[in-house]
Design a protein around this motif. Structure first.
Motif, mmCIF file in Angstrom:
data_model
loop_
_atom_site.group_PDB
_atom_site.id
_atom_site.type_symbol
_atom_site.label_atom_id
_atom_site.label_comp_id
_atom_site.label_asym_id
_atom_site.label_seq_id
_atom_site.Cartn_x
_atom_site.Cartn_y
_atom_site.Cartn_z
ATOM 1 N N TYR A 1 28.451 42.440 29.915
ATOM 2 C CA TYR A 1 28.671 43.884 30.025
ATOM 3 C C TYR A 1 28.389 44.333 31.457
ATOM 4 C CZ TYR A 1 28.014 48.902 29.196
ATOM 5 O OH TYR A 1 28.100 50.273 29.244
ATOM 6 N N ILE A 2 29.351 45.010 32.048
ATOM 7 C CA ILE A 2 29.207 45.526 33.405
ATOM 8 C C ILE A 2 29.571 47.009 33.398
ATOM 9 C CG2 ILE A 2 29.953 45.323 35.808
ATOM 10 C CD1 ILE A 2 30.622 42.417 35.266
ATOM 11 N N GLY B 1 32.284 54.346 34.021
ATOM 12 C CA GLY B 1 33.153 53.391 33.339
ATOM 13 C C GLY B 1 32.460 52.062 33.134
ATOM 14 N N HIS B 2 32.916 51.318 32.145
ATOM 15 C CA HIS B 2 32.314 50.020 31.854
ATOM 16 C C HIS B 2 33.392 49.047 31.410
ATOM 17 C CE1 HIS B 2 32.545 51.924 27.860
ATOM 18 N NE2 HIS B 2 32.644 50.673 27.404
ATOM 19 N N VAL B 3 32.993 47.782 31.283
ATOM 20 C CA VAL B 3 33.932 46.748 30.851
ATOM 21 C C VAL B 3 33.142 45.618 30.196
ATOM 22 C CG1 VAL B 3 33.870 45.533 33.071
ATOM 23 C CG2 VAL B 3 35.850 45.276 31.584
ATOM 24 N N HIS B 4 33.736 45.028 29.144
ATOM 25 C CA HIS B 4 33.206 43.828 28.502
ATOM 26 C C HIS B 4 34.113 42.670 28.894
ATOM 27 C CE1 HIS B 4 30.236 45.776 25.810
ATOM 28 N NE2 HIS B 4 31.085 46.782 25.818
ATOM 29 N N ILE B 5 33.564 41.634 29.513
ATOM 30 C CA ILE B 5 34.365 40.516 29.995
ATOM 31 C C ILE B 5 34.027 39.274 29.179
ATOM 32 C CG2 ILE B 5 34.968 39.085 31.975
ATOM 33 C CD1 ILE B 5 34.069 41.354 33.779
ATOM 34 N N ASN B 6 35.054 38.678 28.579
ATOM 35 C CA ASN B 6 34.872 37.449 27.814
ATOM 36 C C ASN B 6 34.630 36.282 28.766
ATOM 37 O OD1 ASN B 6 35.217 35.148 26.086
ATOM 38 N ND2 ASN B 6 36.320 36.458 24.650
ATOM 39 N N LEU B 7 33.619 35.476 28.484
ATOM 40 C CA LEU B 7 33.226 34.384 29.367
ATOM 41 C C LEU B 7 33.900 33.061 29.042
ATOM 42 C CD1 LEU B 7 29.391 35.116 29.641
ATOM 43 C CD2 LEU B 7 31.207 35.758 31.227
ATOM 44 N N THR B 8 34.766 33.051 28.054
ATOM 45 C CA THR B 8 35.427 31.791 27.679
ATOM 46 C C THR B 8 36.289 31.253 28.806
ATOM 47 O OG1 THR B 8 35.436 32.463 25.353
ATOM 48 C CG2 THR B 8 36.936 30.701 25.993
ATOM 49 N N HIS C 1 40.240 47.045 34.639
ATOM 50 C CA HIS C 1 40.264 48.503 34.472
ATOM 51 C C HIS C 1 39.037 48.929 33.674
ATOM 52 C CE1 HIS C 1 44.249 49.279 36.162
ATOM 53 N NE2 HIS C 1 44.611 48.137 35.613
ATOM 54 N N LEU C 2 38.316 49.902 34.197
ATOM 55 C CA LEU C 2 37.093 50.361 33.553
ATOM 56 C C LEU C 2 37.403 51.246 32.361
ATOM 57 C CD1 LEU C 2 35.047 51.209 36.765
ATOM 58 C CD2 LEU C 2 34.595 49.331 35.177
ATOM 59 N N ASN D 1 36.735 54.232 29.800
ATOM 60 C CA ASN D 1 36.234 55.596 29.984
ATOM 61 C C ASN D 1 36.288 56.035 31.443
ATOM 62 O OD1 ASN D 1 35.707 55.774 27.243
ATOM 63 N ND2 ASN D 1 33.568 55.150 27.467
ATOM 64 N N SER D 2 37.260 55.504 32.163
ATOM 65 C CA SER D 2 37.513 55.921 33.535
ATOM 66 C C SER D 2 39.013 56.129 33.688
ATOM 67 C CB SER D 2 37.018 54.869 34.528
ATOM 68 O OG SER D 2 37.336 55.233 35.857
ATOM 69 N N LYS D 3 39.397 57.169 34.388
ATOM 70 C CA LYS D 3 40.813 57.500 34.501
ATOM 71 C C LYS D 3 41.586 56.436 35.268
ATOM 72 C CE LYS D 3 43.908 61.234 35.963
ATOM 73 N NZ LYS D 3 43.992 62.585 36.591
ATOM 74 N N ASN D 4 41.132 56.109 36.448
ATOM 75 C CA ASN D 4 41.835 55.117 37.269
ATOM 76 C C ASN D 4 40.902 54.041 37.817
ATOM 77 O OD1 ASN D 4 44.402 56.528 37.181
ATOM 78 N ND2 ASN D 4 43.487 58.015 38.585
ATOM 79 N N GLY D 5 39.682 53.995 37.339
ATOM 80 C CA GLY D 5 38.694 53.099 37.921
ATOM 81 C C GLY D 5 39.002 51.625 37.687
ATOM 82 N N VAL D 6 38.790 50.829 38.725
ATOM 83 C CA VAL D 6 38.994 49.381 38.672
ATOM 84 C C VAL D 6 37.791 48.718 39.329
ATOM 85 C CG1 VAL D 6 40.433 47.452 39.417
ATOM 86 C CG2 VAL D 6 41.507 49.598 38.737
ATOM 87 N N ILE D 7 37.316 47.618 38.743
ATOM 88 C CA ILE D 7 36.196 46.878 39.318
ATOM 89 C C ILE D 7 36.618 45.435 39.559
ATOM 90 C CG2 ILE D 7 35.177 46.240 37.086
ATOM 91 C CD1 ILE D 7 32.414 46.652 38.453
#
Length: 545
Positions: free
Chosen positions: A488-489, A507-514, A527-528, A530-536
C-alpha cells in the motif's frame, strides 16, 4: 610590309574592342529577349523518385520528423570548440593506438608503426536534429542525427624491413543515427556512471585511402567491396541491440547503492563485562550496524544487572560492499537518566566471511579502533556473535569463495556451522521516484507513505508542489517471497503551519507484488485512486537469497 601589317593589327585591336563593347551595350539595353519563359514550379509529389531522393537527403531531420528538435546552439558550440576537440580527440587516439601498435612491432618483420599526421580537419560534425526519449528508467536516452563531411588527414607510416609504407586516410564522410543512453543517473558529477552507444540503422561511411601515394579506392569494384565490409562489421558490433558501454565513473560509485546480499547476525552473549553501576553491575545492550550505512543501528534488549548477559537475538543487515564494509558492535550500559556509558566495541570485516557459511566470533572488547591507544589494553570483556553472509542469487558468482584471506585474533571457540540457505527469503526494494498532478483541496505539501505488513516508511515532505520528486529507497527483508501480496502506497499532504486540516490524502494505490517476484524488477507509473489526475512512479526489485 611586316611592320605595316603589325601596326594595322594593333590599331584594329585598339579600336575594335571599344566599338564592340559600345554596340553590345546598346543591343543589351534596347533589345529585350522574347523567348524567355517563366520557370515551371511543381510540388514534391510530382517529382520522380530520383529527383525526390536528391531533395529529401538534404532536408534536416527536424523538418521531416516532428520528434526531432533543432539544436543550432549545439552546432555553434561544437563549431567554436572544434579546434580544441580536434586536438583532444587526436591525443586520445594516439594514446589508445600506442599499445595496439606495440603488439605488432617485431612481428611480420615490422619495425615500427606510428602516425605521421593526425588531424580531423577544420570541419566539425553537424547535428541535424536530436530526439529525447521519455523513459521510466533511471537514465537519459537521446538520439542525435549526426553528419560529418570532414577534411581530415590521417597518415600512418609502417616500416617493414627497409621499406616505408604510408597509408593516408582523407575526406571522411559519416552519416549515423546513434542512440546514446546515460545511465544510471547518480548524485556524483557528471551525474551518470556510464555511456551506452548503439546504432539504430546501418551508418553511411565514405572515405578516401591512399597507399604509397596511390588512391586504391579508384580500383574498380574495390570501393564497393570496402563499403560493404565496413557496414557489415559496424552492424555486427554496434547495430541495436548490440551496444558499446563506456564507463565514466568508478563502478564502485554506481554499485554503492545496490545491495548484494544480507548479513545475518546472531548476538549470542557477552562475558566479563565492566562494572559501571553503583552496586557493581551493569545493564548491557548491544548496538550493531554496517559501516557506510545511514540507517538507524539495530539494538538488542537490555539485560538488567548482568555482567555475563545472554541475548541470542538475530538481526538482518543489508550488505552493499562486502569487500570494504565492516560490522560495528558497540556494547553500552543502559542508564535511566543521562547518556548511556560505553562498555566497549569491536568490528568484524565482512571479507573474513565465506558466503553461506555461519561463523562464530568471540572478540575482545576495545575502547576504540585505535591500536596505539593504551586504554585498549584494559580488560573490557568479550562478545560472541555468529555471522552469515548470504549474497543474492544474481551475485553468487561474485562471491563464490572467501571474500578475502584475512587473519584475525580470535578465541579457540571459533567454528563453522552448517550452511544456511534461504531459498524463499529475499530483499524487497521499493523506490519511490515521484508523482505528478497530485493536488489537495487545502494545501500541497506531499510526501509518500509505504505500508507493508505493518511496517510503515515515509519519504521526505516536499513543500508547495503538485509534482514532487523524492527518489527514495525503502527496504523490506522477508523470509519468503511475497507472492499474491500487495503493498500500500499513499500520497499525503501535510500542512506546515497552524490549521485544522493537518493532513489530507492525495490518492493511494495497492500494488500486487507477484510481478516483481516473477520478473525480479518492475518500473511503472500508477494512477492514484481517489485522485483526479494523480500518477505515482514506483520501481521495485526482488532479490532472492
Amino acid at each position: 610590309m611586316g611592320f605595316l601589317s603589325s601596326l594595322l593589327g594593333i590599331l584594329g585591336f585598339g579600336i575594335g574592342i571599344p566599338v564592340g563593347l559600345l554596340v553590345g551595350y546598346f543591343l543589351f539595353i534596347y533589345f529585350e529577349p522574347r523567348d524567355v519563359k517563366d520557370p515551371i514550379i511543381r510540388t514534391l509529389s510530382e517529382l520522380d523518385s530520383n529527383a525526390l531522393d536528391d531533395v529529401l537527403s538534404e532536408i534536416p531531420l527536424w523538418v521531416k520528423s516532428p520528434d526531432y528538435d533543432r539544436v543550432d546552439w549545439m552546432n555553434r558550440f561544437i563549431f567554436y570548440m572544434w579546434p580544441y576537440l580536434n586536438k583532444a580527440i587526436c591525443r586520445t587516439i594516439r594514446c589508445m593506438a600506442a599499445p595496439i601498435f606495440a603488439e605488432y612491432i617485431g612481428k611480420f618483420q615490422i619495425q615500427s608503426i606510428e602516425f605521421e599526421t593526425l588531424t580531423l580537419g577544420t570541419l566539425p560534425p553537424i547535428i541535424h536534429g536530436i530526439k529525447v526519449y521519455e523513459t521510466n528508467e533511471n537514465a537519459l536516452v537521446i538520439e542525435p542525427a549526426v553528419r560529418w563531411a570532414g577534411n581530415c588527414n590521417i597518415t600512418l607510416v609502417l616500416k617493414l624491413l627497409s621499406l616505408q609504407i604510408t597509408v593516408q586516410l582523407v575526406d571522411i564522410q559519416i552519416f549515423a543515427t546513434p542512440r546514446i543512453t546515460l545511465k544510471p543517473l547518480v548524485p556524483t558529477f557528471p551525474c551518470f556512471s556510464s555511456i551506452i552507444l548503439s546504432l539504430m540503422e546501418k551508418p553511411h561511411v565514405d572515405f578516401g585511402m591512399k597507399v604509397l601515394g596511390g588512391d586504391i579506392m579508384a580500383i574498380p569494384g574495390f570501393y564497393h567491396f570496402v563499403q560493404e565490409i565496413i557496414k557489415k562489421q559496424i552492424a555486427i558490433l554496434y547495430l541495436w541491440p548490440q551496444i558499446l558501454e563506456i564507463s565514466i565513473l568508478d563502478g564502485s560509485i554506481g554499485a554503492a547503492n545496490k545491495p548484494v546480499g544480507i548479513l545475518h547476525v546472531r548476538v549470542v552473549r557477552a562475558l566479563k563485562l565492566m562494572k559501571m553501576d553503583f552496586l557493581g553491575t551493569s545493564d548491557p545492550y548491544v548496538k550493531l550496524r554496517l559501516s557506510g550505512e545511514r540507517l538507524p543501528a539495530k539494538k538488542t534488549t537490555v539485560k538488567m544487572r548482568n555482567l555475563n548477559p545472554e541475548w541470542n537475538e538475530a538481526f538482518k543487515l543489508i550488505v552493499k560492499d562486502p569487500e570494504s564494509q565492516v560490522l560495528q558492535l558497540h556494547v553500552y550500559d543502559w542508564d535511566k537518566v543521562g547518556t548511556h556509558d560505553k562498555l566497549g566495541m569491536q568490528v568484524v570485516p565482512l571479507r573474513s566471511l565465506v558466503p553461506h557459511e555461519a561463523k562464530e566470533f568471540t572478540l575482545d572488547l576495545l575502547k576504540n579502533t585505535n591500536p596505539n591507544d593504551p586504554q585498549n589494553k584494559k580488560q573490557r570483556g568479550k562478545i560472541m556473535v555468529v555471522l552469515t553472509f548470504n549474497p543474492f542469487k544474481e551475485d553468487n558468482n561474485r562471491f563464490s569463495g572467501h571474500l578475502d584471506i584475512y587473519s584475525r585474533k580470535e578465541s579457540d571457540t571459533s567454528m563453522l556451522y552448517e550452511d544456511v540457505h534461504f531459498s524463499e527469503a529475499g530483499l524487497l526494494l521499493v523506490i519511490v521516484h515521484g508523482a505528478n498532478d497530485v493536488e489537495g483541496k487545502h494545501h500541497n505539501n506531499p510526501y509518500a507513505m509505504v505500508l507493508y505488513k505493518g511496517e510503515k516508511k515515509k519519504t521526505k515532505l516536499k513543500k508547495k508542489t503538485r509534482d514532487p520528486y523524492w527518489n527514495e529507497e525503502f527496504q523490506f527483508m522477508l523470509d519468503e517471497a511475497p507472492l499474491n501480496e500487495k503493498i500500500y502506497i499513499e500520497v499525503i499532504s501535510k500542512q506546515t503551519g497552524i490549521g485544522f486540516r493537518r493532513k489530507e490524502s492525495l490518492g493511494h494505490v495497492h500494488i500486487n507484488l507477484t510481478d516483481v517476484v516473477n520478473n525480479g524488477r518492475t518500473n511503472e507509473k500508477y494512477h492514484l485512486i481517489n485522485s483526479k489526475n494523480g500518477v505515482i512512479h514506483i520501481e521495485m526489485r526482488w532479490n532472492k537469497i
